[in-house]
Scaffold this motif. Structure first.
Motif, PDB file in Angstrom:
ATOM      1  N   THR A  83      -8.088  35.704  10.888  1.00 13.85           N
ATOM      2  CA  THR A  83      -8.030  35.465   9.482  1.00 13.85           C
ATOM      3  C   THR A  83      -7.803  34.089   8.989  1.00 13.85           C
ATOM      4  O   THR A  83      -7.963  33.815   7.907  1.00 13.85           O
ATOM      5  CB  THR A  83      -7.046  36.307   8.803  1.00 13.85           C
ATOM      6  OG1 THR A  83      -5.714  35.917   9.201  1.00 13.85           O
ATOM      7  CG2 THR A  83      -7.380  37.792   8.855  1.00 13.85           C
ATOM      8  N   VAL A  84      -7.365  33.329  10.147  1.00  2.00           N
ATOM      9  CA  VAL A  84      -7.264  31.722   9.865  1.00  2.00           C
ATOM     10  C   VAL A  84      -7.780  31.158  11.136  1.00  2.00           C
ATOM     11  O   VAL A  84      -8.117  31.550  12.087  1.00  2.00           O
ATOM     12  CB  VAL A  84      -5.838  31.419   9.935  1.00  2.00           C
ATOM     13  CG1 VAL A  84      -5.216  32.179   8.782  1.00  2.00           C
ATOM     14  CG2 VAL A  84      -4.779  31.760  11.164  1.00  2.00           C
ATOM     15  N   ILE A  85      -8.523  29.887  10.961  1.00  2.00           N
ATOM     16  CA  ILE A  85      -8.802  29.075  11.938  1.00  2.00           C
ATOM     17  C   ILE A  85      -7.859  28.047  12.051  1.00  2.00           C
ATOM     18  O   ILE A  85      -7.502  27.145  11.038  1.00  2.00           O
ATOM     19  CB  ILE A  85     -10.189  28.526  11.823  1.00  2.00           C
ATOM     20  CG1 ILE A  85     -11.314  29.652  11.161  1.00  2.00           C
ATOM     21  CG2 ILE A  85     -10.807  27.543  12.925  1.00  2.00           C
ATOM     22  CD1 ILE A  85     -11.396  30.552  12.286  1.00  2.00           C
ATOM     23  N   LYS A  86      -7.405  27.597  13.325  1.00  2.00           N
ATOM     24  CA  LYS A  86      -6.323  26.594  13.375  1.00  2.00           C
ATOM     25  C   LYS A  86      -6.757  25.854  15.111  1.00  2.00           C
ATOM     26  O   LYS A  86      -7.595  26.381  15.602  1.00  2.00           O
ATOM     27  CB  LYS A  86      -5.119  27.081  13.487  1.00  2.00           C
ATOM     28  CG  LYS A  86      -4.703  28.184  14.306  1.00  2.00           C
ATOM     29  CD  LYS A  86      -3.357  28.931  13.839  1.00  2.00           C
ATOM     30  CE  LYS A  86      -3.174  30.222  14.966  1.00  2.00           C
ATOM     31  NZ  LYS A  86      -1.674  30.781  14.620  1.00  2.00           N
ATOM     32  N   GLU A 110      -7.657  31.302   3.894  1.00  2.00           N
ATOM     33  CA  GLU A 110      -8.308  31.691   2.859  1.00  2.00           C
ATOM     34  C   GLU A 110      -8.788  30.575   1.739  1.00  2.00           C
ATOM     35  O   GLU A 110      -9.731  30.494   1.473  1.00  2.00           O
ATOM     36  CB  GLU A 110      -7.820  32.972   2.321  1.00  2.00           C
ATOM     37  CG  GLU A 110      -8.951  33.448   0.923  1.00  2.00           C
ATOM     38  CD  GLU A 110      -8.342  34.769   0.352  1.00  2.00           C
ATOM     39  OE1 GLU A 110      -8.669  35.227  -0.544  1.00  2.00           O
ATOM     40  OE2 GLU A 110      -7.392  35.195   1.044  1.00  2.00           O
ATOM     41  N   GLU A 111      -7.420  29.919   1.400  1.00  2.00           N
ATOM     42  CA  GLU A 111      -7.708  28.813   0.293  1.00  2.00           C
ATOM     43  C   GLU A 111      -8.468  27.690   0.816  1.00  2.00           C
ATOM     44  O   GLU A 111      -9.415  27.139   0.142  1.00  2.00           O
ATOM     45  CB  GLU A 111      -6.346  28.293  -0.328  1.00  2.00           C
ATOM     46  CG  GLU A 111      -6.336  27.595  -1.278  1.00  2.00           C
ATOM     47  CD  GLU A 111      -5.055  27.355  -1.854  1.00  2.00           C
ATOM     48  OE1 GLU A 111      -4.901  26.728  -3.142  1.00  2.00           O
ATOM     49  OE2 GLU A 111      -4.038  27.580  -1.252  1.00  2.00           O
ATOM     50  N   THR A 112      -8.174  27.156   1.772  1.00  2.00           N
ATOM     51  CA  THR A 112      -8.898  26.101   2.212  1.00  2.00           C
ATOM     52  C   THR A 112     -10.334  26.380   2.640  1.00  2.00           C
ATOM     53  O   THR A 112     -11.177  25.691   2.494  1.00  2.00           O
ATOM     54  CB  THR A 112      -8.025  25.568   3.685  1.00  2.00           C
ATOM     55  OG1 THR A 112      -6.797  24.918   3.301  1.00  2.00           O
ATOM     56  CG2 THR A 112      -8.792  24.126   4.307  1.00  2.00           C
ATOM     57  N   ALA A 113     -10.441  27.542   3.300  1.00  2.00           N
ATOM     58  CA  ALA A 113     -11.844  28.076   3.711  1.00  2.00           C
ATOM     59  C   ALA A 113     -12.663  28.050   2.363  1.00  2.00           C
ATOM     60  O   ALA A 113     -14.034  27.729   2.225  1.00  2.00           O
ATOM     61  CB  ALA A 113     -11.705  29.127   4.349  1.00  2.00           C
TER      62      ALA A 113
END
Length: 235
Positions: free
Chosen positions: A36-39, A93-96
């Protein structure tokens, strides 16, 4: 009796294997699709899309290789810092949403930028621009601001997504001063929707500004072809 015991043992062993297999597959093996996140450490097509967008907008100078390393992380932090987002170097989610990337099932799709195929994210982001840039303007003037964003999406001179246009460095005052993060009212949402549905009161304008407050000298040299409220619109 021995035969029954043998069958029982065989069934028990099979059940153990099935249970162990379920745990090894569903619990202990990480699945990229569930991310659910990319890091840092992430890889794949979504990372390439993030790198491409950041590079096109001037935040990233590295290779578009699909590997989220330290340079990509710093570029994400730079983007977050410049656009009023939480600065953690992680694409959640917000940055995406700000990047125009969808984080679902491990695939990052770009949100579309024009009316017919626009996503709800495009509508809301466009409404935030309208509210940040033109609240208090007459309704047609609010639609006009949204239309300028969409005209840029369609122009080869600008990025080809709503988020790309909005977050292009130094493009909009509301992004620079943080008003992009205000919650839009229903009027701004309606104006954004009308623009997405094809209403363009500016007839193709790519620029607008308030002549009373604008400080840029080059924008005042553009060919102004109409005034709506406090804004003038130019091609």
């Amino acid at each position: 009796m021995k035969r029954r015991i043998g069958i029982f043992i065989t069934v028990a062993v099979l059940l153990v294997c099935v249970v162990a297999g379920a745990y090894s597959t569903d619990v202990f093996t990480p699945r990229a699709e569930a991310a659910t996140v990319i890091k840092r450490g992430s890889t794949g097509s979504t990372v390439r899309k993030i790198q491409t967008k950041l590079k096109n907008w001037g935040y990233y100078s590295g290779s578009v290789d699909g590997i989220f390393g330290s340079q990509t992380e710093e570029a994400v932090k730079y983007f977050q810092r410049r656009n009023g987002l939480k600065v953690d170097g992680i694409v959640g989610e917000e940055t995406a949403r700000a990047l125009g990337i969808t984080l679902s099932s491990g695939t990052g799709g770009s949100s579309s930028g024009t009316g017919g195929g626009a996503t709800s994210g495009d509508l809301y982001l466009l409404a935030r621009v309208v509210y940040g840039e033109a609240r208090g303007e007459p309704y047609v003037g609010q639609v006009a601001v949204a239309a300028v964003v969409l005209n840029r999406v369609r122009s080869s001179q600008f990025p080809n997504t709503v988020s790309g246009v909005v977050y292009q460095p130094l493009a909009f005052t509301c992004v620079a001063d943080g008003q992009i993060n205000y919650t839009p009212d229903q009027t701004a949402i309606n104006a954004a929707r009308d623009a997405l549905n094809g209403w363009d009161p500016t007839y193709g304008a790519l620029y607008y500004y308030n002549p009373k407050t604008a400080t840029s000298s080059w924008i005042k040299k553009l060919d102004v072809h109409m005034t709506i409220g406090n804004h003038v619109f130019a091609r």
